[in-house]
Motif scaffolding. Structure first.
Motif, mmCIF file in Angstrom:
data_model
loop_
_atom_site.group_PDB
_atom_site.id
_atom_site.type_symbol
_atom_site.label_atom_id
_atom_site.label_comp_id
_atom_site.label_asym_id
_atom_site.label_seq_id
_atom_site.Cartn_x
_atom_site.Cartn_y
_atom_site.Cartn_z
ATOM 1 N N VAL A 52 0.810 -1.218 0.000
ATOM 2 C CA VAL A 52 0.000 0.000 0.000
ATOM 3 C C VAL A 52 0.844 1.269 0.000
ATOM 4 O O VAL A 52 0.413 2.302 -0.528
ATOM 5 N N ASP A 53 2.035 1.236 0.594
ATOM 6 C CA ASP A 53 2.898 2.404 0.506
ATOM 7 C C ASP A 53 4.345 2.021 0.791
ATOM 8 O O ASP A 53 4.628 0.991 1.402
ATOM 9 N N ALA A 61 0.094 3.421 -6.362
ATOM 10 C CA ALA A 61 -1.020 3.924 -7.167
ATOM 11 C C ALA A 61 -2.101 2.865 -7.333
ATOM 12 O O ALA A 61 -1.826 1.674 -7.451
ATOM 13 N N ASP A 62 -3.333 3.308 -7.323
ATOM 14 C CA ASP A 62 -4.531 2.503 -7.597
ATOM 15 C C ASP A 62 -5.015 1.659 -6.423
ATOM 16 O O ASP A 62 -6.198 1.318 -6.372
ATOM 17 N N VAL A 63 -4.132 1.322 -5.488
ATOM 18 C CA VAL A 63 -4.545 0.388 -4.446
ATOM 19 C C VAL A 63 -5.662 0.966 -3.598
ATOM 20 O O VAL A 63 -6.657 0.295 -3.301
ATOM 21 N N GLU A 69 -13.788 -0.760 -3.061
ATOM 22 C CA GLU A 69 -14.688 -1.355 -4.040
ATOM 23 C C GLU A 69 -14.567 -2.866 -4.096
ATOM 24 O O GLU A 69 -15.419 -3.542 -4.677
ATOM 25 N N SER A 70 -13.515 -3.412 -3.515
ATOM 26 C CA SER A 70 -13.288 -4.855 -3.603
ATOM 27 C C SER A 70 -14.254 -5.660 -2.739
ATOM 28 O O SER A 70 -14.498 -6.837 -3.011
#
Length: 281
Positions: A52-53, A61-63, A69-70
């Motif tokens: 995540v970072d 990015a995007d995670v 939404e997952s």
């Protein structure tokens, strides 16, 4: 047997993190983060281990767009020290290298040696994948920046070890599952991850976050992102130090709900020892 999905190929940092967490599990390498999350959602894997970072490169990015939404839950976190070796085909030397391949984040985390060598760079989908590509090319002019585990896996020779710019380079991973894990004891060091969408009123974010300050709750991360086009209100991903059953956290979450159209807790899980040692603010 537990099956663990992760983004990348065998020998990647994600694979190393997955093995550290689940040493006896089956592995499901995936081409992208969305595919790894879908593998859990649809039952092909039991959990996904996702970065995540990074302490040097920032958020992945995007995670943070994908997590809410997952429909999955964060059940654990893991911090991994990141090491990169410069590797080439057997018999190659640094003097022969003309091009270095790796993931864009790895290239950004090894700028010093790239400037020193003056080499051309090529972006690969994955750090371990770049090692595989170099092995397949069999050309001493091509090298890869990849985790140490990739060299023996793909039969490469380490040209220079530990070439990352920052010796304290660390990536934080989260473990995602279809069901929430039992919450830790309220007295144990705990991290709570959640996302919320503010109401479309003046100073909504200021008011929504005010409860954390007034109740002495340490907010360690806040990420904003827009869902869709237009002027729809922003959504926010937040992490706090604390447990929802602690009085201060409960009051802060109650106040957050007053100024939000939606609040969803994504996970309540034990704080990793790296965080407790002061490695993460």
């Amino acid at each position: 047997m537990t099956t663990v999905a992760y983004q990348g190929e065998q020998g990647s940092n994600s694979a190393t993190a997955a093995r550290a967490l689940y040493p006896d599990a089956g592995e499901l390498p995936c081409t992208g983060f969305e595919q790894a999350l879908d593998a859990v959602t649809f039952g092909a894997a039991d959990v996904a281990v996702i970065p995540v970072d990074n302490s040097a490169a920032g958020r992945v990015a995007d995670v943070h767009h994908l997590l809410p939404e997952s429909g999955l839950f964060i059940v654990a976190e893991h911090f991994l020290a990141i090491r990169f070796d410069l590797m080439g085909v057997p018999g190659a030397s640094l003097d022969q290298v003309e091009c270095v391949r790796s993931h864009v984040h790895a290239l950004g985390q090894c700028r010093k040696i790239l400037r020193e060598g003056g080499w051309r760079t090529l972006v690969s989908d994955d750090t371990a994948g770049s090692a595989r590509e170099v092995a397949e090319l069999g050309d001493p002019r091509h090298a890869a920046l990849a985790p140490p585990a990739a060299a023996p896996l793909y039969g490469l020779q380490v040209l220079r070890p530990e070439v990352e710019d920052d010796p304290d380079n660390t990536t934080r991973f989260v473990v995602l599952a279809r069901a929430a894990a039992p919450w830790p004891d309220a007295g144990a060091p705990t991290v709570t991850s959640l996302f919320f969408c503010v109401r479309n009123i003046p100073s909504a974010l200021y008011k929504a976050l005010g409860g954390f300050a007034s109740n002495g709750v340490n907010l360690t991360k806040i990420e904003s992102y827009q869902m869709g086009a237009g002027l729809s209100p922003s959504r926010f991903y937040v992490e706090i130090e604390g447990h929802p059953d602690q009085p201060g956290v409960a009051l802060a979450l109650q106040e957050l709900g007053f100024f939000s159209t939606e609040v969803r807790v994504l996970g309540v899980y034990p704080a990793h020892p790296h965080r407790l040692a002061g490695g993460c603010g």
